[in-house]
Motif scaffolding. Structure first.
Motif, PDB file in Angstrom:
ATOM      1  N   GLU A   3       0.829  -1.199   0.000  1.00  0.00           N
ATOM      2  CA  GLU A   3       0.000   0.000   0.000  1.00  0.00           C
ATOM      3  C   GLU A   3       0.863   1.249   0.000  1.00  0.00           C
ATOM      4  O   GLU A   3       1.957   1.277   0.579  1.00  0.00           O
ATOM      5  N   CYS A   5       2.211   4.745   1.055  1.00  0.00           N
ATOM      6  CA  CYS A   5       2.347   5.379   2.368  1.00  0.00           C
ATOM      7  C   CYS A   5       1.494   6.643   2.410  1.00  0.00           C
ATOM      8  O   CYS A   5       1.612   7.517   1.542  1.00  0.00           O
ATOM      9  N   TYR A  78       4.211  -2.560   3.444  1.00  0.00           N
ATOM     10  CA  TYR A  78       3.425  -3.785   3.353  1.00  0.00           C
ATOM     11  C   TYR A  78       2.549  -3.933   4.590  1.00  0.00           C
ATOM     12  O   TYR A  78       2.906  -3.479   5.684  1.00  0.00           O
ATOM     13  N   LYS A  79       1.381  -4.550   4.365  1.00  0.00           N
ATOM     14  CA  LYS A  79       0.493  -4.907   5.463  1.00  0.00           C
ATOM     15  C   LYS A  79       0.373  -6.413   5.518  1.00  0.00           C
ATOM     16  O   LYS A  79       0.289  -7.074   4.476  1.00  0.00           O
ATOM     17  N   CYS A  80       0.342  -6.926   6.715  1.00  0.00           N
ATOM     18  CA  CYS A  80       0.144  -8.364   6.883  1.00  0.00           C
ATOM     19  C   CYS A  80      -1.244  -8.744   6.368  1.00  0.00           C
ATOM     20  O   CYS A  80      -2.247  -8.136   6.759  1.00  0.00           O
ATOM     21  N   GLU A  81      -1.288  -9.722   5.495  1.00  0.00           N
ATOM     22  CA  GLU A  81      -2.560 -10.153   4.925  1.00  0.00           C
ATOM     23  C   GLU A  81      -3.484 -10.773   5.962  1.00  0.00           C
ATOM     24  O   GLU A  81      -4.694 -10.852   5.756  1.00  0.00           O
ATOM     25  N   GLY A  84      -3.303  -7.421   9.306  1.00  0.00           N
ATOM     26  CA  GLY A  84      -3.371  -6.047   8.845  1.00  0.00           C
ATOM     27  C   GLY A  84      -2.324  -5.117   9.412  1.00  0.00           C
ATOM     28  O   GLY A  84      -2.306  -3.927   9.106  1.00  0.00           O
ATOM     29  N   LYS A  85      -1.382  -5.624  10.215  1.00  0.00           N
ATOM     30  CA  LYS A  85      -0.349  -4.769  10.796  1.00  0.00           C
ATOM     31  C   LYS A  85       0.724  -4.454   9.747  1.00  0.00           C
ATOM     32  O   LYS A  85       1.015  -5.273   8.869  1.00  0.00           O
ATOM     33  N   PRO A  86       1.334  -3.251   9.831  1.00  0.00           N
ATOM     34  CA  PRO A  86       2.409  -2.910   8.878  1.00  0.00           C
ATOM     35  C   PRO A  86       3.624  -3.821   9.079  1.00  0.00           C
ATOM     36  O   PRO A  86       3.952  -4.219  10.204  1.00  0.00           O
ATOM     37  N   GLU A  95       3.389 -12.007   2.332  1.00  0.00           N
ATOM     38  CA  GLU A  95       3.100 -10.710   2.928  1.00  0.00           C
ATOM     39  C   GLU A  95       2.421 -10.904   4.279  1.00  0.00           C
ATOM     40  O   GLU A  95       1.238 -10.628   4.465  1.00  0.00           O
ATOM     41  N   CYS A  97       3.281 -10.845   8.785  1.00  0.00           N
ATOM     42  CA  CYS A  97       4.223 -10.481   9.832  1.00  0.00           C
ATOM     43  C   CYS A  97       4.797 -11.751  10.464  1.00  0.00           C
ATOM     44  O   CYS A  97       4.324 -12.863  10.196  1.00  0.00           O
TER      45      CYS A  97
END
Length: 709
Positions: A3, A5, A78-81, A84-86, A95, A97
Motif C-alpha cells: 500500500e 504510504c 506492506y500490510k500483513c494479509e 493487517g499490521k504494517p 506478505e 508479519c
C-alpha cells in the motif's frame, strides 16, 4: 498487501524546509552556459532572458528532504494479509508479519474472481469436482477450475472433497499446475474482484461488463428459474438475478432489509437492465452502517415534500403544515424504497376522497419505480365500515401482508389511515400492527386521543392546533397528496369540495374549496357526487371499487361520469325517500330543559334493514329533515338499535367522546365504547343495558349548553 504510504503520499520523503539554491545562488538563472551544447529552443530562451537554473528550475530555492519515517523512504509499505499490521518486507516471499508467519494463509476465491486474481505460490481452497485417471479436477470457485495431476496426489481424492492447493504454475493458456497441501494451521483470506462500486444510474452504460454494487434488499422473488433480488441504492433500483437450480432459492441466507454487496454482469432483459449475480454477500458491522447511512441520506433528500401553497387560505392548515409534511415525507420515502402501501379509509364520501387524493399522487410514482404492473404488488386501498380501525380489518390486513411477504418476498407495508385512526378505539389495532413491525401514519379529523401518537410515525389532525372536524380528512389529504406529487393538483383539486359537501362541513375552508371549483363543479353537482359515493360505498362493502369511484369523481376521463352520478343519485334518493317514509312517523320528539329538541328513532324496528341507507345514514337523513322542521332551534337526533346509538346534532356544545368515557365509567357492565366528532358520533353497548344507556345519554344531552342557531 502493498500500500502507498499515507504520510508521504508515496513520495518516500517529507519536505523539511527550503534553502537558497547553491547552484544559482538564489537567482534562478544558470551560472554558466555552454553555447555549443544549447539546442535552438534553449538558445532562443537564452536570448529572451528566460533560461532557468537546472537545479532549482528557476525558483531560486531547493527543498531540504528527509526520508519518510513511516515507510523509510520506500514510498510504500506492506500490510500483513492476516492481521493487517504494517511490516517492513514480505517474510519468505509472503506478505505476513512474523507473528502470523507460522500460520499459513489460504485464499478463498469469491465467485466474482477469475484467473486474473490468482498468484503463483499462494494457497487456495478448492473442491474436487471430478476424478480421472490422470488426476483430479478441482473448482476454486464457480469460474476457476484447475487440474491436480495424479503424480502430485498422495492420498485418494473423491468428488466433493474440500482440499487446499498451492498454485505452482499458471500458463498463458490459463491452465494451471496445482499441488495439494496438508496445512495444520491456517487462516482463510477471501479474495474479491477489485473493481469500483457502481451506482444503479450507471448500469445503463455498463451493459456486458462486470460490476459491483451495494444496497438494501427490498424484495426477493422466486421464479420458476432464477431468484430475483430487488436492491435499492441511493439512486434507484437494481434487479439482480441469481441462479442455483430451476425454481430453487439462491442465497437463502439473504433476505429483505439486509445490506448486501453484489458482483455480477450487466445484461439487457427486455426493457430492463439486470445484473446476473456471480457473488452476493451480506454486509455487516461498520461497512453495513456506512452503506445504510449513505442510502438513507440520499433517500431522505429525495423524499423531501414539495413546497406547495395550499389551494385555499387556512390558518388551521398552515399550523398543521409541519405535521402534513411529515406524513408526506413518510409516504414518499416508502414509495421510493418500494415498500408496499396499504391505504385504509372510512367508507363514506370524506374517507373516499381523502384516500383517492393520495392514491392519485402515489400510483404514478409506484409505477415509475417498480414497473407498469407494480400497482398490484405495492399498493392496496381498502375501506373500513366503522369509524375506527376494527380488529376484523387489522387482522385481515396483517394476514394478507404476511402472505404477500412470504409469496412475493416484499417488505411489510406502511399503513396509511385517512378519515380514521385518531381515537382510543383504534389503539388495540395499532398495538397489533406494532407487534408485527409495521409502520402507520394517520390523516384524520375525528377528535384525537393522546394515546394513539406513540403508535404512529406521523399524525395530522386539526384538533392538534385548535381546529375541529370542519377541516375534513378530504381537505387535509388532498394537500398532503400535493406535497407528495404536485403534478396531481389539477386532477384532484375538486376532491376537497366533494369531501366538504359530503361531510356537511361548515368551516370557512369548506366554502373556499367549493368556490375554488364552482366554475366546473357547481354546488349541486358536488352534492350529487358525494351522495353517489355514499351510495356506492354501501354496496361495495369491503371492496375499493377503484374504477367506479374514479368514474364518480370524474378522474378516469370516461364519458360515463355524468350519467353514472345521475343514475346512482336517482336510485339513492328513491331508497332514502322510501326509508324516511317508514321512519319519520315513528320519530319521537321531546323538548329538553336546555331548549334543544331531542328526536329519537328505533332504527331496528322502524327502518328497513340490510339496505341503503344504513342506520348511520338513515339517522343523518332524519336529522336533516327535522332540522328543517325545527328551523332556528338546536336539534339532537338519536337513532338507536339493540346495541348501538348514532348521534347527530345542530346548535349544541356536545363532546361525544367525553360522554362515551363518562358512560363507560358510570354504567358498570354496559360495555360502553365509541366516539367520533365532538357533536357527531356513535356509541356501542351491550344489548341488555340499552335502556340504562339511552336514559343516561338523554340526561347528558339535556344538560349540554346550546348555541344560538
Amino acid at each position: 498487501m502493498k500500500e502507498k504510504c499515507n504520510d508521504c503520499d508515496g513520495a518516500g520523503y517529507t519536505s523539511v524546509s527550503k534553502e537558497k539554491c547553491p547552484e544559482c545562488k538564489g537567482s534562478g538563472k544558470p551560472r554558466s552556459v555552454n553555447l555549443m551544447s544549447l539546442s535552438e529552443k534553449d538558445m532562443n530562451s537564452l536570448l529572451k532572458g528566460s533560461a532557468e537554473c537546472e537545479k532549482c528550475c528557476g525558483s531560486g530555492e531547493i527543498e531540504v528532504k528527509e526520508d519518510c519515517l513511516s515507510c523509510k523512504g520506500a514510498g510504500y509499505f506492506y500490510k500483513c494479509e492476516m492481521c493487517g499490521k504494517p511490516i517492513d518486507e514480505p517474510l519468505d516471499g509472503k506478505e505476513v508479519c512474523r507473528n502470523c508467519g507460522e500460520i499459513h494463509i489460504v485464499h478463498q476465491l469469491d465467485d466474482s474472481c477469475d484467473i486474473a486474481e490468482l498468484e503463483v505460490g499462494k494457497l487456495y481452497h478448492a473442491k474436487v469436482n471430478n476424478v480421472v485417471d490422470f488426476g483430479a479436477f478441482v473448482n476454486m470457485n464457480s469460474n476457476v477450475r484447475g487440474l491436480v495431476h495424479s503424480s502430485n496426489i498422495k492420498d485418494k481424492l473423491e468428488v466433493g472433497d474440500h482440499i487446499i492447493v498451492e498454485l505452482n504454475e499458471l500458463r498463458q493458456d490459463g491452465k494451471m499446475d496445482l499441488i495439494p497441501k496438508t496445512v495444520k494451521e491456517f487462516r482463510t483470506v477471501e479474495v474479491e474482484k477489485d473493481i469500483p462500486i457502481r451506482k444503479s444510474s450507471e448500469l445503463k452504460d455498463l451493459v456486458g461488463r462486470l460490476v459491483k454494487v451495494e444496497g438494501e434488499v427490498i424484495q426477493v422473488k422466486q421464479t420458476g428459474g432464477p431468484t430475483i433480488f430487488i436492491i435499492s441504492d441511493e439512486e434507484g433500483l437494481i434487479s439482480a438475478a441469481a441462479f442455483e437450480k430451476a425454481g430453487e432459492r439462491a442465497y437463502p441466507e439473504i433476505d429483505t432489509d439486509m445490506i448486501v454487496k453484489v458482483t455480477g454482469d450487466v445484461n439487457q432483459r427486455a426493457d430492463r437492465l439486470q445484473v446476473e449475480v456471480r457473488s452476493m454477500k451480506h454486509l455487516t458491522g461498520e461497512r453495513e452502517k456506512s452503506v445504510k447511512a449513505r442510502i438513507d441520506a440520499a433517500l431522505d433528500k429525495k423524499a423531501e415534500p414539495s413546497e406547495t401553497e395550499f389551494l385555499v387560505e387556512s390558518e388551521i392548515m398552515e399550523n398543521l403544515r409541519p405535521a402534513m409534511k411529515n406524513v408526506a415525507r413518510v409516504i414518499k420515502k416508502a414509495v421510493i424504497r418500494s415498500r408496499p402501501i396499504l391505504l385504509r379509509h372510512h367508507a363514506d364520501a370524506d374517507g373516499m376522497t381523502a384516500a383517492v387524493a393520495i392514491e392519485k399522487a402515489i400510483l404514478p410514482m409506484i409505477q415509475e419505480i417498480n414497473g407498469a404492473d407494480s400497482e398490484h404488488y405495492f399498493y392496496k386501498r381498502a375501506p373500513s365500515k366503522a369509524p375506527f380501525y376494527e380488529m376484523m380489518d387489522v387482522t385481515k390486513d396483517i394476514s394478507f401482508a404476511l402472505e404477500d411477504s412470504e409469496r412475493h418476498g416484499q417488505k411489510l407495508p406502511l399503513i396509511v389511515m385517512v378519515d380514521n385512526g385518531s381515537t382510543d378505539e383504534d389503539v388495540p389495532a395499532m398495538k397489533y400492527v406494532e407487534l408485527y413491525g409495521m409502520d402507520m401514519v394517520v390523516v384524520d379529523h375525528h377528535h384525537p386521543h393522546e394515546s394513539v401518537d406513540k403508535y404512529l410515525k406521523a399524525h395530522v389532525n386539526p384538533a392538534h392546533v385548535g381546529g375541529d372536524f370542519g377541516v375534513t380528512a378530504g381537505m387535509l389529504s388532498a394537500e398532503v397528496a400535493r406535497m407528495i406529487n404536485p403534478d396531481v393538483t389539477d386532477k384532484i383539486k375538486h376532491l376537497p369540495a366533494v369531501s366538504a359537501v359530503g361531510d356537511r362541513s361548515e368551516a370557512p375552508e369548506a366554502e373556499r374549496y367549493i368556490n375554488l371549483v364552482s366554475g366546473y363543479y357547481p354546488l349541486e353537482k358536488l352534492k350529487k357526487m358525494a351522495l353517489a359515493l355514499d351510495f356506492e360505498a354501501y354496496w361495495l362493502k369491503f371492496s375499493s371499487g377503484k374504477q367506479i369511484i374514479d368514474d364518480i369523481l370524474n378522474l378516469s376521463g370516461s364519458s360515463r361520469h355524468s350519467k353514472l352520478v345521475s343514475l346512482l343519485c336517482e336510485q339513492a334518493n328513491e331508497m332514502i325517500d322510501e326509508q324516511l317514509e317508514a321512519c319519520l312517523p315513528n320519530v319521537k320528539s321531546t323538548e329538553l330543559p336546555n331548549g334543544a329538541i331531542m328526536n329519537v328513532l328505533d332504527v331496528e324496528n322502524y327502518a328497513h334493514k340490510f339496505t341503503f341507507p344504513a342506520p348511520g345514514k338513515t339517522s343523518g337523513e332524519v336529522h336533516d329533515r327535522l332540522c328543517r322542521k325545527f328551523e332556528g332551534k338546536p336539534v339532537i337526533t338519536i337513532g338507536y338499535g339493540p346495541d348501538f346509538a348514532v348521534i347527530r346534532s345542530r346548535g349544541v356544545k356536545m363532546n361525544i367522546p367525553q360522554m362515551v368515557r363518562e358512560l363507560h365509567d358510570e354504567l358498570v357492565g354496559a360495555g360502553v365504547n365509541g366516539g367520533g366528532h365532538l357533536v357527531v358520533g356513535s356509541i356501542k353497548f351491550v344489548e341488555g343495558m340499552r335502556k340504562e344507556v339511552l336514559s343516561r345519554l338523554a340526561e347528558k344531552v339535556g344538560a349540554v349548553e346550546v348555541e344560538e342557531v
